[in-house]
Design a protein around this motif. Structure first.
Motif, mmCIF file in Angstrom:
data_model
loop_
_atom_site.group_PDB
_atom_site.id
_atom_site.type_symbol
_atom_site.label_atom_id
_atom_site.label_comp_id
_atom_site.label_asym_id
_atom_site.label_seq_id
_atom_site.Cartn_x
_atom_site.Cartn_y
_atom_site.Cartn_z
ATOM 1 N N ASP A 158 1.013 -16.803 -27.452
ATOM 2 C CA ASP A 158 2.070 -17.413 -26.680
ATOM 3 C C ASP A 158 3.646 -16.807 -26.553
ATOM 4 O O ASP A 158 4.382 -16.818 -26.551
ATOM 5 N N GLY A 159 3.155 -15.261 -26.917
ATOM 6 C CA GLY A 159 4.246 -14.292 -26.334
ATOM 7 C C GLY A 159 4.831 -13.985 -28.022
ATOM 8 O O GLY A 159 5.889 -13.239 -27.854
ATOM 9 N N GLY A 160 4.262 -14.249 -28.828
ATOM 10 C CA GLY A 160 4.732 -14.324 -30.566
ATOM 11 C C GLY A 160 4.095 -13.841 -31.172
ATOM 12 O O GLY A 160 3.230 -13.865 -31.296
ATOM 13 N N PRO A 161 4.253 -12.765 -31.938
ATOM 14 C CA PRO A 161 3.324 -12.734 -33.271
ATOM 15 C C PRO A 161 2.125 -13.475 -33.676
ATOM 16 O O PRO A 161 3.098 -14.721 -33.541
ATOM 17 N N ALA A 162 1.417 -13.443 -34.264
ATOM 18 C CA ALA A 162 0.213 -14.196 -34.585
ATOM 19 C C ALA A 162 -0.606 -14.130 -36.305
ATOM 20 O O ALA A 162 -1.021 -13.256 -35.912
ATOM 21 N N GLY A 163 0.641 -14.736 -37.308
ATOM 22 C CA GLY A 163 0.676 -14.276 -38.159
ATOM 23 C C GLY A 163 -1.066 -14.755 -39.348
ATOM 24 O O GLY A 163 -1.103 -15.825 -38.489
ATOM 25 N N GLY A 164 -1.606 -14.657 -39.778
ATOM 26 C CA GLY A 164 -2.471 -15.109 -40.674
ATOM 27 C C GLY A 164 -3.766 -15.568 -39.640
ATOM 28 O O GLY A 164 -4.637 -15.838 -40.286
ATOM 29 N N LEU A 165 -4.218 -14.112 -39.544
ATOM 30 C CA LEU A 165 -5.268 -14.188 -38.842
ATOM 31 C C LEU A 165 -6.169 -12.730 -39.356
ATOM 32 O O LEU A 165 -5.194 -12.080 -39.431
ATOM 33 N N VAL A 166 -7.650 -12.970 -39.866
ATOM 34 C CA VAL A 166 -8.503 -12.073 -39.519
ATOM 35 C C VAL A 166 -8.860 -11.282 -38.926
ATOM 36 O O VAL A 166 -9.487 -11.927 -37.995
ATOM 37 N N VAL A 167 -8.475 -9.664 -38.999
ATOM 38 C CA VAL A 167 -8.859 -9.378 -37.839
ATOM 39 C C VAL A 167 -10.103 -8.049 -38.420
ATOM 40 O O VAL A 167 -10.296 -7.498 -39.329
ATOM 41 N N SER A 168 -11.410 -7.953 -37.614
ATOM 42 C CA SER A 168 -12.102 -6.716 -38.399
ATOM 43 C C SER A 168 -12.091 -6.017 -37.671
ATOM 44 O O SER A 168 -12.286 -5.871 -35.921
ATOM 45 N N PHE A 169 -12.269 -4.559 -37.454
ATOM 46 C CA PHE A 169 -12.649 -3.453 -37.327
ATOM 47 C C PHE A 169 -14.140 -2.790 -37.311
ATOM 48 O O PHE A 169 -14.405 -2.677 -38.857
ATOM 49 N N PHE A 170 -14.276 -2.474 -36.430
ATOM 50 C CA PHE A 170 -15.906 -2.082 -36.461
ATOM 51 C C PHE A 170 -15.833 -0.940 -35.713
ATOM 52 O O PHE A 170 -15.600 -0.533 -34.343
ATOM 53 N N VAL A 171 -16.817 0.088 -36.317
ATOM 54 C CA VAL A 171 -16.481 1.395 -35.932
ATOM 55 C C VAL A 171 -17.966 1.298 -35.170
ATOM 56 O O VAL A 171 -19.401 0.790 -35.496
ATOM 57 N N ASP A 172 -17.647 1.833 -34.081
ATOM 58 C CA ASP A 172 -18.965 2.188 -32.637
ATOM 59 C C ASP A 172 -19.532 3.673 -32.389
ATOM 60 O O ASP A 172 -18.525 4.074 -31.848
ATOM 61 N N ASP A 173 -20.187 4.828 -33.176
ATOM 62 C CA ASP A 173 -20.882 5.541 -32.697
ATOM 63 C C ASP A 173 -21.163 5.655 -31.693
ATOM 64 O O ASP A 173 -22.409 6.858 -32.261
#
Length: 107
Positions: free
Chosen positions: A31-46
């Motif tokens: 909603d245009g503001g920061p979203a704290g407390g979310l889990v973000v997953s970083f995946f490598v695509d090679d």
């Protein structure tokens, strides 16, 4: 839940084989503001087969802070071969992509 993920830092990096890429940072917004407390997953695509990966494997999971920021804290090490590497960061159904390059031969 995030509506959007925005790349803050780390996109477009170029390193030589065996070197570490800098941290990847994004901002999750709802909603245009920061979203704290979310889990973000970083995946490598090679797709180029460079051998690049996070130390300890993929995915790397990071929780956004009160400002909606998430920064990888695990080294991303360039593989032995040159080519393009993508890192996909996802939170729920929202994804953002970083494009990185392993530059062989010091080019």
């Amino acid at each position: 839940m995030a509506d959007v993920l925005r790349v803050l830092t780390g996109d477009g990096q170029k390193v030589e084989p065996g070197e570490e890429f800098g941290s990847l940072t994004l901002r999750a917004e709802s909603d245009g503001g920061p979203a704290g407390g979310l889990v973000v997953s970083f995946f490598v695509d090679d797709p180029s087969g460079t051998g690049t990966g996070f130390h300890g494997g993929s995915p790397v999971m990071v929780t956004t802070d009160v400002h909606g920021a998430a920064t990888t804290d695990v080294p991303l090490v360039a593989g032995d071969s040159g080519g393009t590497v993508r890192v996909l960061a996802t939170a729920g159904t929202v994804t953002v992509e970083y494009t990185l390059e392993v530059v062989a031969g010091g080019s």
